[in-house]
Motif scaffolding. Structure first.
Motif, PDB file in Angstrom:
ATOM      1  N   GLU A 119     -62.437 -57.225 -26.496  1.00 13.61           N
ATOM      2  CA  GLU A 119     -61.719 -58.299 -25.742  1.00 13.61           C
ATOM      3  C   GLU A 119     -61.634 -59.651 -26.243  1.00 13.61           C
ATOM      4  OE1 GLU A 119     -62.824 -57.905 -21.640  1.00 13.61           O
ATOM      5  OE2 GLU A 119     -62.153 -55.917 -21.501  1.00 13.61           O
ATOM      6  N   GLN A 156     -53.258 -58.356 -27.906  1.00 11.96           N
ATOM      7  CA  GLN A 156     -53.982 -57.853 -26.440  1.00 11.96           C
ATOM      8  C   GLN A 156     -52.804 -57.852 -25.300  1.00 11.96           C
ATOM      9  OE1 GLN A 156     -56.700 -56.459 -26.604  1.00 11.96           O
ATOM     10  NE2 GLN A 156     -58.459 -57.939 -27.463  1.00 11.96           N
ATOM     11  N   PRO A 158     -50.201 -55.480 -23.226  1.00  5.47           N
ATOM     12  CA  PRO A 158     -49.870 -54.292 -23.143  1.00  5.47           C
ATOM     13  C   PRO A 158     -48.203 -54.008 -23.292  1.00  5.47           C
ATOM     14  CG  PRO A 158     -51.169 -54.635 -21.231  1.00  5.47           C
ATOM     15  CD  PRO A 158     -50.927 -56.045 -22.025  1.00  5.47           C
ATOM     16  N   ASP A 212     -53.098 -45.910 -23.957  1.00  7.25           N
ATOM     17  CA  ASP A 212     -53.689 -45.093 -22.691  1.00  7.25           C
ATOM     18  C   ASP A 212     -52.200 -44.753 -22.059  1.00  7.25           C
ATOM     19  OD1 ASP A 212     -54.907 -44.203 -20.688  1.00  7.25           O
ATOM     20  OD2 ASP A 212     -55.493 -45.793 -19.385  1.00  7.25           O
ATOM     21  N   GLN A 215     -48.692 -46.274 -22.545  1.00  3.98           N
ATOM     22  CA  GLN A 215     -48.796 -47.875 -22.255  1.00  3.98           C
ATOM     23  C   GLN A 215     -49.858 -48.231 -23.626  1.00  3.98           C
ATOM     24  OE1 GLN A 215     -47.242 -49.980 -20.700  1.00  3.98           O
ATOM     25  NE2 GLN A 215     -48.507 -51.576 -19.873  1.00  3.98           N
ATOM     26  N   GLU A 217     -52.388 -50.316 -25.248  1.00  7.11           N
ATOM     27  CA  GLU A 217     -53.503 -51.244 -24.538  1.00  7.11           C
ATOM     28  C   GLU A 217     -53.538 -52.583 -25.758  1.00  7.11           C
ATOM     29  OE1 GLU A 217     -56.858 -48.967 -24.012  1.00  7.11           O
ATOM     30  OE2 GLU A 217     -56.465 -48.918 -21.980  1.00  7.11           O
ATOM     31  N   HIS A 218     -53.785 -52.157 -26.896  1.00  7.87           N
ATOM     32  CA  HIS A 218     -53.931 -53.514 -27.726  1.00  7.87           C
ATOM     33  C   HIS A 218     -53.207 -52.811 -29.139  1.00  7.87           C
ATOM     34  CE1 HIS A 218     -58.073 -52.058 -27.695  1.00  7.87           C
ATOM     35  NE2 HIS A 218     -57.902 -51.733 -28.853  1.00  7.87           N
TER      36      HIS A 218
END
Ligand code: BT5
Length: 338
Positions: A119, A156, A158, A212, A215, A217-218
């Motif tokens: 993160e 970062q 989505p 995921d 989508q 996520e990064h």
């Protein structure tokens, strides 16, 4: 290598302290800064200050040191470090605000994909002066000696998986714009991820994502630009097809100047993509810069080889190839062999 151990343990403190010391010197300009004041300001020992100054010297910084007075900065190398890039970014910019720089890494993309899980801030960069295992697509290698600009952008925010292929196209337009504005050259874009100058590959892009479901996520967008690499140092197998900006223009390119343009251009395009205004908004610009459209191509696709005329690109970046029998094949992903 210690720097690698630093990120593996999630401890980027040493990097932060080094950058704070550098910022202090940059702010001081011509004035001397004493070791004592640095140690007080940063709450670290004088030995630690001295070690950071030694490590800055190893990176190419030069200091004048006067006994009893302190140090003053004399030479600043063109390295992609936070305190050097920061002043060139727009005040609201997120891309390029945080930078993890390494003298040598296997691959900035590999490290960026790992850091993305921790993160780190949106828009953080991983850069290296050289890569020992630079990655191309499909397991290929990317020649990454010192002198080139090797970086990965960690995104970062989505966004829907279906627009992920547009990321590479956006990145190539951002690089093209930055080269136009900063180096004054009109590079051509070869679908989907190469930039060419005088027919030679000078930049490659490798986007990797973690998704995921539907989508993303990064994402990590790896960009390699052959900036200041002598023509004769390219390996035999790519010498004919690859070159560098320096070899083609005779000028040395400033990494900081080029990267600050690139960050500005890429951030604008990425923010639009996340808002749902992706490749369609820049497809005309892409078409104008295209090396591919209007030429005969052979494309390796997941469904096999397609040969024909590269006729058009749609608003999501798919390539339309008209075969000799007149049929049009729409290619979402693939690789042009010629
Ligand atoms: C690419 O792959 O063009 C993507 C290259 C991405 C490199 C960046 S550098 C920072 C970040 N960290 C990484 O580890 N990677 C990214 P592809 O389309 O597969 O092209 C690879 C092919 O280009 C190789 O097989 C060679 O033929 C050729 N090549 C290798 N190194 C090159 C170079 N420096 N300049 C031009 N062509 C090169």
């Amino acid at each position: 290598m210690t720097q690698v151990a630093d990120w593996e343990t999630g401890n980027l403190d040493a990097e932060g302290t080094r950058d704070r010391i550098l910022s202090t010197f940059l702010a001081a300009g011509e004035a001397f800064v004493s070791g004592g004041s640095l140690s007080e300001q940063l709450q670290i020992s004088r030995t630690a200050v001295w070690k950071h100054i030694r490590s800055l010297e190893q990176m190419g910084f030069q200091f004048e040191s006067v006994h009893g007075t302190g140090y003053r900065l004399q030479r600043i190398p063109d390295l992609v470090l936070e305190p050097l890039l920061g002043p060139h970014l727009r005040p609201t910019a997120k891309l390029g605000r945080r930078i993890h720089w390494f003298p040598s890494l296997d691959s900035t993309n590999a490290v960026a994909m790992k850091l993305a899980l921790q993160e780190v801030a949106h828009g953080s960069l991983v850069t290296a002066a050289e890569q020992t295992g630079g990655r191309g697509r499909r397991g290929r290698t990317w020649f990454s000696p010192q002198g080139g600009l090797w970086l990965s952008i960690i995104l970062q925010r989505p966004f829907p998986l279906r627009i992920a292929p547009e990321l590479t196209l956006l990145a190539s337009v951002a690089v093209k714009r930055a080269l136009d504005l900063e180096v004054g050259v009109a590079a051509k874009i070869k679908w989907p991820n190469d930039l060419l100058l005088e027919g030679k590959k000078i930049c490659g892009i490798l986007a990797e994502i973690r998704a995921d479901g539907e989508q993303v996520e990064h994402a990590v967008v790896g960009i390699g630009i052959n900036t200041n690499i002598p023509a004769e140092s390219f390996p035999h197998d790519i010498k004919e097809r690859a070159s560098s900006l320096q070899a083609l223009t005779g000028r040395t390119v400033s990494h900081i100047a080029l990267l600050s343009r690139l960050m500005t251009e890429f951030e604008t395009l990425f923010d639009q993509l996340v808002l749902g205004h992706g490749f369609a908004t820049i497809s005309d610009e892409w078409r104008q810069a295209s090396h591919t459209l209007g030429t005969k191509v052979q494309v390796q696709t997941p469904a096999g080889l397609v040969t024909g005329l590269a006729e058009q690109i749609d608003d999501h970046g798919a390539l339309y190839v008209r075969r000799d029998n007149g049929e049009v094949t729409i290619i979402q992903s693939g690789e042009i062999l010629f």
